[in-house]
Design a protein around this motif. Structure first.
Motif, PDB file in Angstrom:
ATOM      1  N   GLN A 139     -19.911-136.325 -31.228  1.00 47.96           N
ATOM      2  CA  GLN A 139     -21.329-136.308 -31.560  1.00 47.96           C
ATOM      3  C   GLN A 139     -21.916-137.704 -31.421  1.00 47.96           C
ATOM      4  N   LYS A 140     -21.174-138.686 -31.917  1.00 49.61           N
ATOM      5  CA  LYS A 140     -21.667-140.062 -31.840  1.00 49.61           C
ATOM      6  C   LYS A 140     -21.781-140.517 -30.390  1.00 49.61           C
ATOM      7  N   LEU A 141     -20.799-140.153 -29.609  1.00 51.11           N
ATOM      8  CA  LEU A 141     -20.840-140.537 -28.189  1.00 51.11           C
ATOM      9  C   LEU A 141     -22.061-139.920 -27.512  1.00 51.11           C
ATOM     10  N   GLN A 142     -22.278-138.669 -27.842  1.00 50.13           N
ATOM     11  CA  GLN A 142     -23.414-137.980 -27.215  1.00 50.13           C
ATOM     12  C   GLN A 142     -24.713-138.670 -27.619  1.00 50.13           C
ATOM     13  N   ASP A 143     -24.807-139.053 -28.895  1.00 49.44           N
ATOM     14  CA  ASP A 143     -26.014-139.742 -29.337  1.00 49.44           C
ATOM     15  C   ASP A 143     -26.185-141.050 -28.592  1.00 49.44           C
ATOM     16  N   ALA A 144     -25.071-141.664 -28.235  1.00 49.92           N
ATOM     17  CA  ALA A 144     -25.145-142.931 -27.515  1.00 49.92           C
ATOM     18  C   ALA A 144     -25.362-142.731 -26.017  1.00 49.92           C
ATOM     19  N   GLY A 145     -25.573-141.486 -25.597  1.00 55.83           N
ATOM     20  CA  GLY A 145     -25.875-141.226 -24.182  1.00 55.83           C
ATOM     21  C   GLY A 145     -24.647-141.171 -23.295  1.00 55.83           C
ATOM     22  N   ILE A 146     -23.509-140.975 -23.891  1.00 51.87           N
ATOM     23  CA  ILE A 146     -22.281-140.866 -23.095  1.00 51.87           C
ATOM     24  C   ILE A 146     -21.802-139.420 -23.164  1.00 51.87           C
ATOM     25  N   ILE A 147     -21.369-138.898 -22.032  1.00 52.15           N
ATOM     26  CA  ILE A 147     -20.821-137.543 -22.040  1.00 52.15           C
ATOM     27  C   ILE A 147     -19.498-137.587 -22.781  1.00 52.15           C
ATOM     28  N   PRO A 148     -19.354-136.856 -23.870  1.00 53.52           N
ATOM     29  CA  PRO A 148     -18.118-137.002 -24.651  1.00 53.52           C
ATOM     30  C   PRO A 148     -16.874-136.556 -23.877  1.00 53.52           C
ATOM     31  N   ILE A 149     -16.958-135.380 -23.220  1.00 53.43           N
ATOM     32  CA  ILE A 149     -15.775-134.879 -22.509  1.00 53.43           C
ATOM     33  C   ILE A 149     -16.096-134.724 -21.019  1.00 53.43           C
ATOM     34  N   GLY A 150     -15.336-135.407 -20.199  1.00 53.70           N
ATOM     35  CA  GLY A 150     -15.467-135.189 -18.757  1.00 53.70           C
ATOM     36  C   GLY A 150     -14.549-134.046 -18.380  1.00 53.70           C
ATOM     37  N   LEU A 151     -15.146-132.892 -18.168  1.00 53.42           N
ATOM     38  CA  LEU A 151     -14.313-131.704 -17.959  1.00 53.42           C
ATOM     39  C   LEU A 151     -14.561-131.128 -16.570  1.00 53.42           C
ATOM     40  N   GLY A 152     -13.497-130.841 -15.904  1.00 54.33           N
ATOM     41  CA  GLY A 152     -13.609-130.113 -14.654  1.00 54.33           C
ATOM     42  C   GLY A 152     -13.693-128.633 -14.981  1.00 54.33           C
ATOM     43  N   GLY A 153     -14.693-127.973 -14.434  1.00 56.99           N
ATOM     44  CA  GLY A 153     -14.940-126.596 -14.841  1.00 56.99           C
ATOM     45  C   GLY A 153     -14.239-125.558 -14.004  1.00 56.99           C
ATOM     46  N   GLN A 154     -12.940-125.635 -13.898  1.00 57.92           N
ATOM     47  CA  GLN A 154     -12.194-124.556 -13.275  1.00 57.92           C
ATOM     48  C   GLN A 154     -11.319-123.953 -14.364  1.00 57.92           C
TER      49      GLN A 154
END
Lengths: 284, 307, 357, 414
Positions: free
Chosen positions: D171-186
């Motif tokens: 949540q904090k990362l998201q508030d700081a404008g960073i994508i918290p999880i870099g996920l490949g969507g397969q």
């Protein structure tokens, strides 16, 4: 009236743009260096066009590669050509003769055979991959270009037969009768009368079959063995073989290179294609 | 006449009934007959037989009745893919017909540069489904493509994220598919329009009927066979749709954009579920038959009527 | 002995008989016209002679040989089609020479014969054109040339003139007739046009519903139609038919329709047995004569055609058409007097439709 | 590379192709799906080892594991098999062996003492009727959590130790404008995340029992519901572009700081190294939050086609020997980012992450199976991927529904 014309051209231009846009985006991207792609929009034109990506796609990128992967697409281009030419000739040839025999001669059960054959147009080839593998293996053709050609003929014959049969059905009966009275048997009637008549439809069938065969991936991968891998398989290896940041420009260049022969066929024969469709497919 | 040619002719043609041309016609049909019987129907029967077995990676012949069908019908992904087939079929065929017909009418209105427009409309046709999928995946990717580009232009609330939305991804298939095939439909319709008797246009102008009404009420009904041809060609593409899904959405997100052909291939080649894949294939083929039987009936009736 | 003979020929499509027991002998050198409305089976019959349609039963002999089972090209025939059926992709020269080439004739011989035919039919300047560059009449000539070049024993013509305009048709008729006289070959000619039948034929066969209705000279077919069908099919405007009785009225004979009478003048004596029984009277327009001895009739409409004039009149409760010269002027509604020429009329049995006079 | 060398290379290739059919005892055609940069570098180590022992290597790369596996099987069926081919161990491979399509390398294995050196789970999986039918080269761990240190610093957060903590951090990362999880969507990438969550929430024993028994009661337990709840809670922390994204693109997002965390197998290190970063430095690697120490393993193996010529057999045995050679395994695994399949190799030459993994697996209790290519029948693993991906991407499925469809899909696929 004048307003109507403006609207007409407006609509046409919008439609043309929408249909062309993805291709233009591909070309434009393939001409950009990676730095530009990373920063900019996909719709932006390249500020500093370069053909580097095309070279990399065609010859391969041997600075990083180990082994044989650095060949790029150039080596498989000829494989594709060697597959397409015989497969094209045979599938169109068989389709035209079959369509002619079904349409112009009294053969018992001809309509039944035609109806049965049509089903083949709708079967996804993937579904019957195993029995086909066994069949090709038993013929001793697996892993060879001949085997691949055979498979393309099998999967193409329903479509080409339909095209030709429907066209030949429109040929006036009197013409066939005249030829028979003139003494033309099965082959002379086909060769001297019907085939020359069917040139437009021959063109359409050739163009469509060329596209299908050239663009095939699955059959090439399965039946080509090690030596018969067509360009689409090489494209898949190339596009799937980059690490880290994807080199979109190389992907796009490779894609364009793969699509270039079919694209050229359409650009050069657009008129022929439309005329051929007008000659046959519609009257079907 | 100078010489009795018929005598010469007769001399050259003794009784050659054993080599009658209609026998040659039968012989010429043998390859097609073999392909039809062995490769189409033989393989369909084989598929059916396999669907009754426990086959996993490779075909084995230990029969289990209709178990695989029971498993198939209990599979949520299968139903999603069948439902998607219906949605995609309607949208794709409908879209190709409407847009293709529309473009054909526009071109038929007598425009300059007709050849150029035609060529541009047919250009996507030369692209393979794989390529089509790759291009559109990119254009529709929300963080790379259209959405981002429009947002960069200042319209920050613009949304076009269908490809990543489970409830919308199936529509992206139709978009890419229509883009690729609309040129062929346009060419077919245009050919049909060109076959229309010009006197109809004269008559309608004399009667003062507006152009759109002529198309709607007079020309369109005359184009029945063309509509039919388009429908059949496009159905064949829908039923076989595999490459496009793989390249565009990979069936995702989740399995929301899966289609039966991909389901079947996935289970046969990747999942070690040959039996269930075969069951799916057989159901798919039955669906195909149901869809095309009117067509085949029509073809046969037409052929019989030709006598 | 280059005639054609059909013996008990039948034809059925999936059990449905369309030709029923056709027996026909066509003499060597005859110009036989198969006449009938569309769908009567005349083209089927021609196709069977050509070998393009297999027969269901019976035999076909050409030039004395049983050809029933032979291929078209083995029968020594040539055929000209309504649509001309020229090979669109070949030049005229190749079109004409194709049959010879198929028979393995040497190229110089083909060349020679094609140019002979070209001269005969005056199409030499057209030899290197494609059929699509020719007018209808020119295509017709080429089609005939293609038949002539092979010099077969029998020529088959399938409505060859029906795609031509009236003037050209008349010219071609004349030419065909000359050609026939010159070649002296047997011709079987299918048409639904009675003028062609009348002008060209040495013998006319009228077909209807797969049966031969009449096989006779053109004159007899016109004058003495074998039945009501032939009578109505041959002749334009068509024959008038009236149902009623022939009755004697003193010296004269009247035709009584029940709603009035029409005098019949000069009925031959041998027709006496037809009196006082129900019959159908068949009178061609020229058999109806405006004569004061006739009965009263009312003019409905007059149609001058130039040399003749057809007058529609109401008489004896029916409407009939009479032919007369162009001189007299008929006004609608005028009263006239009309009678039938008993020497020329036909009388049919009302039930069977067969001619009984 | 100059034009000349290219031509020379091509000629050499043609010659190699020509000699493939000749009776060269050293020639092996190797079919594999390692086409990305790090993977190519890794397999080149095997190639080097093989060529150093006088073998000749014909490379047949086919991008995409499933395409390559299908091609391998199809070519076997078609009677034109590759000498050696990459595959997954487990039921699929055993079925090929049952059909007599495989050759064993028991001679080599016995000589090199594979039994003592492999982890028991892998040893069992690689054997059929007591003989080795596959040569395992490495062990990949799938419950790694990579993170970008700079990104964490920017948001002022530290590496979380549990999933509730992770959610707060995200949540904090998201508030700081960073994508918290870099996920490949397969589906398979989503499953890797899911399995990490399952391990962390339900514990090591539960994980092991659930996937080995596929027991309905376990799958319908409250513990499983908690797993789905936690998994669902992660959905908001993934960017919109995730669906369809390939794994190496997702890794790249984390490397360049667009995303903070990345859940992926240790092959991601190959990409990290290729980007010029030492794993464990600016890009950190830890196990995904969990109380129990565990390693979710998957393994890369090569199998051997049943080609009944002495030449092919000799090539296959030579290849098996090379693949199990300690030096080759070290070199290969350094490039691949994995750890050697042999447990007897000293860990000092590896990076920090790998050293930690090697240390971890010394305790057999930590050994867990991945459900991907290793551990459950592929029908079940496919069903697992399907339902997890469906749940992950669904906007309106509740965790209860997720658990239920998970159980049902597994029951149906068993």
């Amino acid at each position: 009236m004048r307003l109507n014309r403006v609207a007409l051209y407006g609509l046409l231009i919008v439609a043309a743009f929408m249909l062309m846009a993805p291709v233009l985006i591909m070309i434009s991207t393939s001409l950009k260096p990676m730095s530009e792609i990373r920063g900019g929009s996909i719709f932006a034109l390249p500020t500093d066009p370069t053909f580097a990506a095309w070279g990399k796609a065609w010859f391969g990128d041997c600075t990083q590669a180990v082994g044989d992967v650095c060949q790029g697409l150039s080596s498989s281009f000829m494989t594709s050509v060697r597959i397409v030419i015989p497969a094209l000739i045979l599938s169109v040839g068989l389709g035209s003769v079959t369509g002619y025999a079904l349409a112009a001669w009294r053969v018992p059960g001809a309509n039944l055979l035609f109806a049965a054959l049509l089903v083949g147009m709708f079967i996804p080839p993937q579904v019957t991959l195993y029995p086909l593998i066994i069949l090709v293996r038993e013929l001793g053709l697996f892993g060879s270009i001949s085997g691949l050609v055979l498979v393309h003929v099998i999967w193409g014959v329903a479509f080409t037969t339909m095209m030709f049969r429907n066209f030949f059905k429109t040929v006036p009966q009197d013409l066939l009768k005249a030829a028979r009275i003139d003494g033309a048997g099965f082959w002379p009637l086909f060769w001297y009368v019907m085939l020359p008549l069917s040139l437009p439809i021959l063109g359409v069938a050739m163009i469509l079959q060329f596209t299908y065969i050239w663009n095939d991936f699955l059959l090439g991968l399965t039946f080509g063995g090690r030596s018969g891998q067509p360009m689409t398989v090489a494209l898949n290896n190339l596009v799937g073989s980059q690490f880290g940041e994807k080199e979109y420009n190389v992907d796009m260049a490779a894609t364009m290179l793969t699509a270039l022969p079919t694209l050229a066929v359409y650009l050069l024969s657009g008129r022929l294609f439309v005329r051929g469709i007008a000659a046959g497919a519609v009257k079907g | 006449m100078v010489e009795p040619a018929h005598l010469a002719a007769r001399r050259q043609h003794p009784d050659r009934r054993w080599w009658r041309p209609d026998w040659t016609a039968r012989v010429a049909l043998i390859p097609a007959l073999i392909i039809t019987i062995v490769c189409f129907y033989g393989f369909i029967v084989w598929t059916f037989i396999i669907s009754l077995t426990r086959s996993r990676l490779l075909p084995v012949y230990n029969f289990t009745g209709f178990d695989q069908y029971a498993r198939l019908f209990a599979n949520e992904r299968w139903w999603t893919s069948m439902q998607n087939l219906a949605i995609h079929g309607c949208l794709f065929i409908g879209g190709c017909v409407v847009i293709g017909y529309g473009l054909a009418i526009l071109i038929d209105r007598g425009v300059r540069g007709e050849g150029l427009f035609r060529t541009m409309f047919m250009m996507p046709l030369s692209m393979s489904f794989i390529v089509t999928g790759v291009i559109w995946q990119w254009v529709m990717n929300p963080t790379l493509g259209l959405q981002e580009a429009v947002r960069d232009l200042g319209w920050v609330t613009f949304e076009f994220n269908w490809i990543v939305r489970q409830d919308r991804s199936i529509y992206t298939l139709a978009i890419a598919g229509i883009w690729q095939q609309v040129g062929l439909c346009m060419a077919l319709f245009l050919a049909g329009l060109r076959n229309v008797d010009p006197n109809i246009w004269k008559a309608s102008r004399v009667d003062g009927i507006p152009v759109w009404r002529v198309y709607l009420h007079i020309i369109t009904p005359m184009m029945r066979t063309v509509f039919f041809t388009v429908f059949i060609l496009m159905s064949a593409i829908v039923m076989k749709a595999f490459d496009l899904v793989v390249a565009l959405t990979g069936g995702g997100p989740g399995f929301s954009s899966d289609l039966p052909a991909r389901f079947v291939v996935d289970h046969i080649l990747n999942r070690q579920e040959l039996g269930m894949g075969a069951a799916g294939a057989f159901v798919l083929l039955c669906t195909v038959l149901a869809v095309i039987s009117p067509y085949i009936y029509f073809e046969l009736r037409k052929a019989r009527g030709a006598h | 002995m280059n005639g054609v003979e059909l013996r008990g020929v039948t034809k059925a499509y999936s059990g449905l008989a369309v030709m029923k027991d056709i027996n026909l002998e066509i003499e060597d050198g005859a110009f036989l016209v198969l006449l009938g409305p569309s769908g009567c089976g005349k083209s089927t019959l021609l196709n069977m002679i050509a070998g393009l349609e297999p027969v269901t039963g019976g035999e076909i002999h050409i030039a004395g040989r049983d050809m029933t089972k032979l291929e078209p090209d083995e029968r020594d025939i040539a055929m000209v089609f309504q649509s001309y059926a020229l090979y669109p992709t070949m030049s005229v020269r190749k079109n004409i020479g194709f049959g010879l080439k198929m028979r393995g004739m040497a190229r110089p011989d083909i060349e020679r014969r094609v140019s002979e035919i070209g001269e005969l039919l005056q199409i030499t300047p057209l030899l290197d054109r494609k059929p699509s560059q020719l007018s209808g009449g020119q295509q017709q000539r080429v089609a005939i040339g293609r038949a002539l070049v092979r010099d077969p024993v029998v020529f088959l013509f399938d409505e060859p003139l029906s795609n031509l305009d009236a003037k050209l048709r008349a010219d071609m008729r004349v030419e065909l007739k000359r050609l026939h006289e010159r070649l002296g070959r047997t011709i079987v000619y299918v048409t639904h046009d009675q003028i062609e039948a009348m002008t060209l034929a040495t013998r006319v066969v009228v077909l209807e519903q797969g049966r031969i209705q009449q096989n006779d000279t053109p004159e007899n077919v016109y004058r003495r139609p074998a039945n009501r069908f032939v009578a109505s099919f041959v002749g334009a405007p068509t024959m008038n038919f009236l149902d009623g009785k022939l009755v004697r009225d003193g010296d004269a004979v009247l035709f009584d329709t029940g709603a009035g009478c029409l005098p019949v003048a000069g009925l031959p004596d041998h027709a006496a047995h037809l009196l006082d029984r129900p019959v159908t009277l068949g009178a061609r327009p020229e058999h109806l004569v405006f004569d004061d001895a006739g009965c009263a009739a009312k003019v409905l409409l007059a149609e001058p055609t130039g040399p003749d004039q057809y007058v529609r009149v109401a008489v004896a409760g029916a409407e009939v058409t009479a032919r007369t010269g162009p001189e007299q002027v008929f006004r609608s509604g005028a009263s006239v007097s009309i009678l039938a020429d008993g020497a020329r009329i036909s009388v049919f049995d009302p039930d069977s439709g067969q001619a009984i006079l | 590379m100059t034009r000349f060398t290219k031509v020379a290379g091509l000629t050499a290739l043609l010659l190699a192709g020509a000699s493939a059919s000749s009776l060269n005892a050293q020639t092996a055609e190797v079919l594999h799906w390692w086409t990305s940069g790090g993977e190519q570098a890794a397999i080149a180590e095997i190639r080097k080892g093989y060529e150093a022992r006088g073998g000749e290597w014909i490379d047949t790369p086919i991008a995409g594991g499933s395409a390559a596996r299908a091609a391998a099987v199809n070519r076997m069926l078609g009677g034109d098999p590759a000498t050696v081919f990459q595959f997954a161990i487990g039921e699929q491979l055993r079925e090929l062996a049952d059909q007599g399509l495989l050759a064993d390398v028991e001679n080599v294995a016995a000589g090199q003492g594979w039994d003592d050196k492999l982890p028991p789970l892998i040893m069992q999986a690689a054997k059929h009727d007591g003989k080795y039918i596959a040569a395992p080269i490495n062990i990949h761990g799938e419950n790694w959590m990579f993170y970008n240190g700079a990104a964490l610093e920017k948001a002022g957060v530290s590496v979380p130790k549990s999933w509730p903590e992770f959610i707060e951090t995200a949540q904090k990362l998201q508030d700081a404008g960073i994508i918290p999880i870099g996920l490949g969507g397969q589906p398979w990438q989503e499953r890797i995340l899911f399995n990490s969550v399952m391990l962390g929430v339900a514990g090591r024993d539960f994980y092991a029992r659930a996937y080995s028994t596929l027991d309905e009661d376990l799958l319908m337990s409250d513990t499983m519901l908690k797993v789905f709840e936690t998994f669902a809670a992660l959905k908001p922390f993934v960017d919109e572009g995730s669906p369809g994204r390939r794994w190496n693109e997702a890794t790249a997002m984390m490397i360049d700081g667009r995303a903070a965390f990345h859940f992926m197998g240790d092959w991601a290190k190959g990409e990290i190294i290729a980007a010029g970063i030492e794993p464990g430095s600016s890009v950190g690697c830890v196990f995904a939050p969990a109380e129990d120490l565990a390693y979710i393993m998957t393994v890369d193996v090569f199998a051997f086609s049943n080609i009944d010529t002495d030449a092919a057999r000799a090539a296959q045995e030579k290849m098996a020997g090379v693949m199990f050679d300690p030096d080759v395994q070290i070199a290969f695994n350094q490039k691949k980012g994995s750890i050697p399949a042999r447990m007897d190799i000293p860990n000092d030459s590896f990076d920090d992450c790998a050293q930690y993994a090697i240390k971890t697996i010394q305790d057999p209790n930590t050994h867990l199976v991945s459900t991907g290519l290793f551990g459950v029948p592929s029908s079940v693993s496919g069903a697992i991927d399907d339902t997890i991906s469906n749940f992950w991407n669904s906007a309106d499925m509740t965790p209860e529904q997720g658990r239920d469809s998970f159980r049902q899909a597994i029951a149906n696929a068993k």
